[in-house]
Scaffold this active site. Structure first.
Site, mmCIF file in Angstrom:
data_model
loop_
_atom_site.group_PDB
_atom_site.id
_atom_site.type_symbol
_atom_site.label_atom_id
_atom_site.label_comp_id
_atom_site.label_asym_id
_atom_site.label_seq_id
_atom_site.Cartn_x
_atom_site.Cartn_y
_atom_site.Cartn_z
ATOM 1 N N CYS A 248 0.880 -1.180 0.000
ATOM 2 C CA CYS A 248 0.000 0.000 0.000
ATOM 3 C C CYS A 248 0.910 1.220 0.000
ATOM 4 O O CYS A 248 1.088 1.878 1.021
ATOM 5 C CB CYS A 248 -0.908 -0.002 1.230
ATOM 6 N N ALA A 250 1.265 4.411 -1.404
ATOM 7 C CA ALA A 250 1.044 5.859 -1.306
ATOM 8 C C ALA A 250 1.022 6.311 0.158
ATOM 9 O O ALA A 250 0.474 5.610 1.003
ATOM 10 C CB ALA A 250 -0.270 6.225 -1.995
ATOM 11 N N PRO A 251 1.651 7.469 0.429
ATOM 12 C CA PRO A 251 2.256 8.444 -0.487
ATOM 13 C C PRO A 251 3.695 8.152 -0.891
ATOM 14 O O PRO A 251 4.313 8.957 -1.588
ATOM 15 C CB PRO A 251 2.188 9.745 0.314
ATOM 16 N N GLY A 252 4.282 7.055 -0.431
ATOM 17 C CA GLY A 252 5.566 6.615 -0.962
ATOM 18 C C GLY A 252 6.784 6.878 -0.112
ATOM 19 O O GLY A 252 7.896 6.491 -0.485
ATOM 20 N N GLY A 253 6.614 7.514 1.059
ATOM 21 C CA GLY A 253 7.760 7.895 1.860
ATOM 22 C C GLY A 253 8.541 6.723 2.432
ATOM 23 O O GLY A 253 9.778 6.757 2.502
ATOM 24 N N LYS A 254 7.855 5.672 2.843
ATOM 25 C CA LYS A 254 8.551 4.552 3.482
ATOM 26 C C LYS A 254 9.384 3.766 2.462
ATOM 27 O O LYS A 254 10.523 3.385 2.752
ATOM 28 C CB LYS A 254 7.535 3.667 4.202
ATOM 29 N N ASP A 299 -4.982 -3.975 -6.449
ATOM 30 C CA ASP A 299 -5.452 -4.295 -5.112
ATOM 31 C C ASP A 299 -4.586 -5.416 -4.567
ATOM 32 O O ASP A 299 -4.576 -6.528 -5.108
ATOM 33 C CB ASP A 299 -6.918 -4.722 -5.177
ATOM 34 N N ASP A 318 1.916 -1.304 5.114
ATOM 35 C CA ASP A 318 1.518 -0.081 5.820
ATOM 36 C C ASP A 318 0.029 0.079 5.556
ATOM 37 O O ASP A 318 -0.379 0.740 4.597
ATOM 38 C CB ASP A 318 2.336 1.102 5.293
ATOM 39 N N CYS A 371 -0.887 3.871 11.370
ATOM 40 C CA CYS A 371 -0.813 5.115 12.136
ATOM 41 C C CYS A 371 -2.066 5.240 13.005
ATOM 42 O O CYS A 371 -2.630 6.314 13.171
ATOM 43 C CB CYS A 371 -0.631 6.328 11.227
#
Length: 430
Positions: A248, A250-254, A299, A318, A371
């Site tokens: 999953c 987005a937003p792609g930071g990890k 998916d 995530d 989160c």
């Protein structure tokens, strides 16, 4: 641009969020580019966040001070008043300027006939202050009860921390600079940044500021990422050149953090929304990673539609969640979340765990993260997974990831200056 214009834009954003169920992030993304001055953009953002954090206090003031309640057609006026109150408290802007500009904004939004009312209410707020409410007043009753049930000894601290502005956490891109160099550049620019022990890529700045103006941001040296989210890279720690799934993305930071640490990773990254994937690719291009990554609109639960059968060495899940750990960053969560959402999210998380586990090789590692601070999405979710998955072995994480919580670690909002976050690390038996 007159002072009325940013106040009017803030009111329009707040109207959409407070009265029409819109996302604060989406509304700001649409509204802010229309403002040419970075100071005006920062002002609009600050007003909106402050107003939403204290929307319960503002509504209590309006209920007490207006003899005839505002009607459903007065959403823009209500939003402007929220914006006006926020400028006085907690932003502490100069009262004369805030009042004059907000009254002018009433005319800008077509409420000239109610400008005197706006002026009178803001002056009363200046004299008396807004009503003082309990820290949990902004939380819907059902969610307040859940938090108190899950964290009886910590609930008051959770509510208080969630009402405060968050610090700005930065991640230094190892491929484009050293942390000490970035720290020195920030301090030379008059920005009081600090390194964080035990977090080799992290810098922390108290308060918020326009990140696009930070030295090193445009060059892809710096990215914004909360300290708790930066712990994911430590938790998963894939071997050099490993084949990794971000289920999953987005937003792609990890994933970006993982690739900054090891550009040789073979990454497959999924998201159900093609538009979000475009944003991921754009963000990765700024920092110079992900050119070889396999980004797919898919998916993750439907493995037949995207997986070629080659197992992964590591999986990052995530998972979509209630976002109850990041209320201080997304205060509109408290306006939009419904009890039924939690049931649906927990069911989705369980499906994602089962599906992505099947793609992991024996001996591989899956890191599950949210989160959220709700146990049904976190330690309870993982315990249920372990009960139905005999080849899943818990690999304990240390205190740097938060307090013990079942098979994982839970950080509550504000602890260590970070967001609320849950992490667990599972290894598939050989």
């Amino acid at each position: 641009m007159s002072g009325a214009a940013p106040r009017a834009i803030a009111a329009r954003v707040l109207d959409a969020v407070l009265n029409r169920g819109r996302s604060l992030k989406a509304e700001l993304a649409q509204a802010l580019p229309a403002l040419p001055d970075t100071r005006d953009r920062a002002l609009v953002e600050a007003i909106c966040f402050a107003a939403l954090r204290q929307h319960a206090r503002a509504d209590a003031a309006l209920a007490a001070w207006i003899p005839k309640p505002l009607g459903h057609r007065d959403g823009d006026l209500r939003a402007l008043l929220h914006a006006g109150f926020a400028q006085l408290d907690p932003l502490g802007l100069a009262p004369h300027a805030a009042l004059a500009a907000t009254v002018d904004a009433a005319r800008t939004i077509g409420r000239a006939h109610q400008a005197k009312l706006v002026n009178a209410l803001l002056r009363r707020a200046q004299r008396e202050g807004l009503p003082v409410l309990a820290a949990d007043a902004a939380w819907p009753a059902w969610l307040r009860e859940r938090v108190r049930g899950d964290w009886p000894d910590d609930a008051d601290a959770i509510f208080a921390a969630s009402a405060q502005p968050a610090p700005t956490w930065l991640r230094v891109n190892r491929q484009r600079g050293e942390r000490d160099t970035s720290l020195a550049r920030l301090r030379e620019a008059g920005i009081d940044a600090a390194a964080v022990d035990g977090m080799p890529d992290a810098l922390r700045i108290e308060g918020s500021l326009p990140v696009a103006t930070l030295p090193g941001f445009a060059e892809g040296v710096l990215s914004v990422q909360d300290g708790a989210a930066q712990r994911v890279a430590d938790a998963i720690s894939p071997a050099p050149g490993a084949r990794v799934l971000d289920a999953c993305v987005a937003p792609g930071g990890k994933s970006a953090h993982l690739m900054e640490r090891d550009p040789s990773l073979r990454l497959v990254a999924l998201d159900v929304d093609p538009a979000r994937l475009a944003k991921v690719r754009e963000g990765w291009a700024r920092i110079g990673v992900g050119a070889a990554a396999d980004l797919r609109a898919a998916d993750a639960c439907d493995t037949a539609s995207w997986w070629d059968g080659t197992p992964f060495d590591a999986v990052l899940l995530d998972a979509p969640c209630s976002a109850t750990g990041i209320v201080r960053r997304q205060p509109d969560v408290l306006l939009h979340r419904r009890a039924a959402d939690i049931t649906a999210l927990a069911a989705l998380q369980a499906r994602l765990l089962d599906a992505t586990w099947a793609t992991l090789r024996p001996g591989g590692v899956l890191v599950y993260a949210t989160c959220s601070i709700l146990r049904v999405e976190n330690d309870v979710q993982v315990e249920a997974f372990l009960a139905r998955t005999p080849d899943a072995i818990v690999e304990p994480l240390d205190d740097s990831c938060g307090r013990p919580a079942g098979a994982g670690r839970q950080r509550l909002p504000g602890e260590g200056g970070m967001d609320g976050f849950f992490l667990t690390r599972l290894r598939k038996a050989d």
